[in-house]
Design an enzyme around this catalytic site. Sequence first.
Site, mmCIF file in Angstrom:
data_model
loop_
_atom_site.group_PDB
_atom_site.id
_atom_site.type_symbol
_atom_site.label_atom_id
_atom_site.label_comp_id
_atom_site.label_asym_id
_atom_site.label_seq_id
_atom_site.Cartn_x
_atom_site.Cartn_y
_atom_site.Cartn_z
ATOM 1 N N LYS A 70 -44.109 -27.638 -89.798
ATOM 2 C CA LYS A 70 -43.847 -28.533 -90.930
ATOM 3 C C LYS A 70 -44.518 -29.883 -90.699
ATOM 4 C CE LYS A 70 -40.297 -31.356 -91.713
ATOM 5 N NZ LYS A 70 -40.990 -32.533 -92.297
ATOM 6 N N CYS B 69 -47.508 -43.543 -80.880
ATOM 7 C CA CYS B 69 -46.338 -43.570 -79.996
ATOM 8 C C CYS B 69 -46.680 -44.149 -78.634
ATOM 9 C CB CYS B 69 -45.748 -42.180 -79.859
ATOM 10 S SG CYS B 69 -46.990 -40.924 -79.622
ATOM 11 N N GLU C 54 -41.836 -34.922 -77.915
ATOM 12 C CA GLU C 54 -42.788 -35.992 -77.635
ATOM 13 C C GLU C 54 -42.366 -37.149 -78.518
ATOM 14 O OE1 GLU C 54 -45.093 -38.523 -77.683
ATOM 15 O OE2 GLU C 54 -46.626 -37.343 -78.708
#
Lengths: 495, 316
Positions: A196, A304, A270
């Site tokens: 997704k 990130c 993650e």
Amino acid sequence: MAKRNNTLKLKFDNARKLAPAPESRSSATIDARYNLFIDGKFTPPASKKYFATTNPATDEKLSEVADANAADVDKAVKAARNAYNKYWKKMPGKERGKYIYRIARMVQERARELAVVETLDGGKPIRESRDFDVPTAANHFFYYAGWADKLPYAFPDRKPTPLGVAAQIIPWNFPLLMASWKIAPALATGNTVVLKPAETTPLTALLLAKIIQEADLPPGVVNIITGAGATGAAMVNHPDVNKIAFTGSTDVGKIIQRAIAGTGKKATLELGGKAANIIFDDAPIDQAVEGVVNGIFFNQGHVCCAGSRLYVQESVMKEVMRKLKDRLETLIVGDPMDKNTDIGAINSKQQYDQINKYIKIGLNEGAEMFQSSCSLPKKGLFIPPTVFTNVAQSSRITQEEIFGPVLTVQTFRTDDEVIEKANNSPYGLSSGVWTDKGSKIFNLTTKLRSGVVWANTFNKFDPTSPFGGYKESGYGREGGLHGLAPYVSLEKFEE
Amino acid sequence: MENVLVKKDKQLSSGNGVEKPLQKRLEVLKTYKLYIGGKFPRTESGRYYLAENKKGEKLANMCLGSRKDFREAVVAARNAFGDWGSRSAFNRGQILYRIAEMLEGRKAQFIDEIIKQDNTLEEAKLEVDVAIDRLIYYAGWCDKFQQIYSAVNPVASSHFNFSSPEPTGVVSLIAPQNSSLIGMVSVIAPIIAGGNTCIVLPSFSKPLCAVTFAEVLNSSDLPGGVVNIITGKVKELLPYFSDHMDVNAIAYCEKNEEDKKLIQDKASLNMKRTQFYNTKNWLSDQGQSPYFIMDFQEIKTTWHPIENIGGTKGGY
């Protein structure tokens, strides 16, 4: 030691006024509506609902995509399970590998189209999607394709077997690249996939679904469904899923870990980061400043592993700040489709509000703010590069992940002090160190508690290089030899 | 070689002025305590439980460890981690080997305790032998697993890039409950071989060897705080072992599904790594593997640019 020249100011004023250089949209065709890719076919959702996806640089609606509900998720998982049992589990590794090679080649062939759609849907500069996101995505498929028939070499004294059906949920900051990071190793190790994409950036994943269809992958081996948090929750909670792979925020990662507690499902998470980027006084300062800019302003800071906490040794603070501010003035913020743009649009209204909230928090905490004086487009979501000084280690803007073009700067005197400050974070995804001294580099790279350490460089990625965090930045690795382990079972003995 | 002790004994009992005792000598009993930060405190809670064997014989008063004992052990383990985690792999190997040596020297005591805890002499001998050999096995791995599980990554850009394992940090461990020694040793060894520190909850019903093993550790050059042992109830302490914010990973070696759910639920507070070993026969070879070490390792990847100098195409 030669005395540094602290008086020269970089002058870019007029030399850098560039004429617009927009990338053409003609290479991309975007359908008016996309259905769910389940069992090799594009299928209307059981929910009958669709939602719009927009261009954050212009607010223009690009397309609408299906909103998958629990019934749709169930259908996708069943398709993946069926494909696992019927085709994928039995297929020799070398044949699996050739399918993945096919996908890699087709991504390369359609690179221009994918880059344009990535930039339109997500707001990132076309230069980045063209030169980084799309080629790296293709290379990732290439790398893992070759592993499919070589897996036993990766696990001495063990026989790796696939886990089954992997549910994969990816973020909006590198939509196509994250899809490849998830799908490639899963397929190479013999798992089937339900993936997704994020609700604000679904289009390149759906183009990838078309590529996978054209590559003639057995139906159901890869299923790509769209939706928001509820769809993701249905995937995580589906009883016939064996593996969860998630990239996103630490908050959601924790919810996922709780949701699968006691189920025996495996997970790769993650998650967030708050990377320290450390400049010592013996560093090549010009290179370091470039690294700082790349570290925090790459992809609007929606990274990130962004180097969002800068630590500068006290003796060079003045010089670094002056050069950093000068450099920020030269950054071009604006139309993501313009090939000269350095910083594109903020991905969504929600993220735009989030970043501005943190800028306010920083000001309220008493930090000093510097923002580039660049002009911003009147329409769309844009934030100028922002730097905070006079911040404390305990400031919220140095502790919490902002996920935008916002940098905090602190000083330090000794190696010990900066190691302690850098590690003083619940996160541990990445960090950076700038110094000319090799032994100091290895002292730092050994003691920094993070999964990736960049020395005299920052924000570099490669399919062969494992990526992933320590501490609350999650667990499991993606990329490289170590990226195989999260998708296999290694039990040697059965009782 | 002459047996000095026996000879001396003979002298004592034969006319050197010392009289043969009329009664059997009163045995000095051992006090079983906790092991925290290299010291042997009693539980701060003042609580105890009576360890008994199946015949109903009273074996010892054991400390019934508390949440506060555990928290103090976490502080000790965290303090010890910096030193232990950054010791050379060679040094860790030496110390693990030393633990095996100390265990070998005290074999008789462990066999005695295991027999008291409902095992036969043969079972007890096997268990101690395997425990010693297991420590030797992991002593050898200390400076080798990194080489097996590291990689130099051939990145496409001009960078030197490598990945290698590093210890996860502080590990809390619910040891196998059905054995006194071998289960616990089999899980502690890979955790500390990899540079982690740990807090161990040993077998509740067979607790004697855990405390005696702490004495072995304490005489093995293992720095205080690397292994901390708290005797107590699994049900009571499990939530704290799972939710402490300064613990990086938890290992659980029992089969209770509710416990597992609780552990993973609470572990999510700070993204603890969870490892479940519930089907292992620790006496067999399946109870040892470098993959157990890797269960408590993080992979760190380091990048550095490589300068490209022009004009060297022909090579040097």
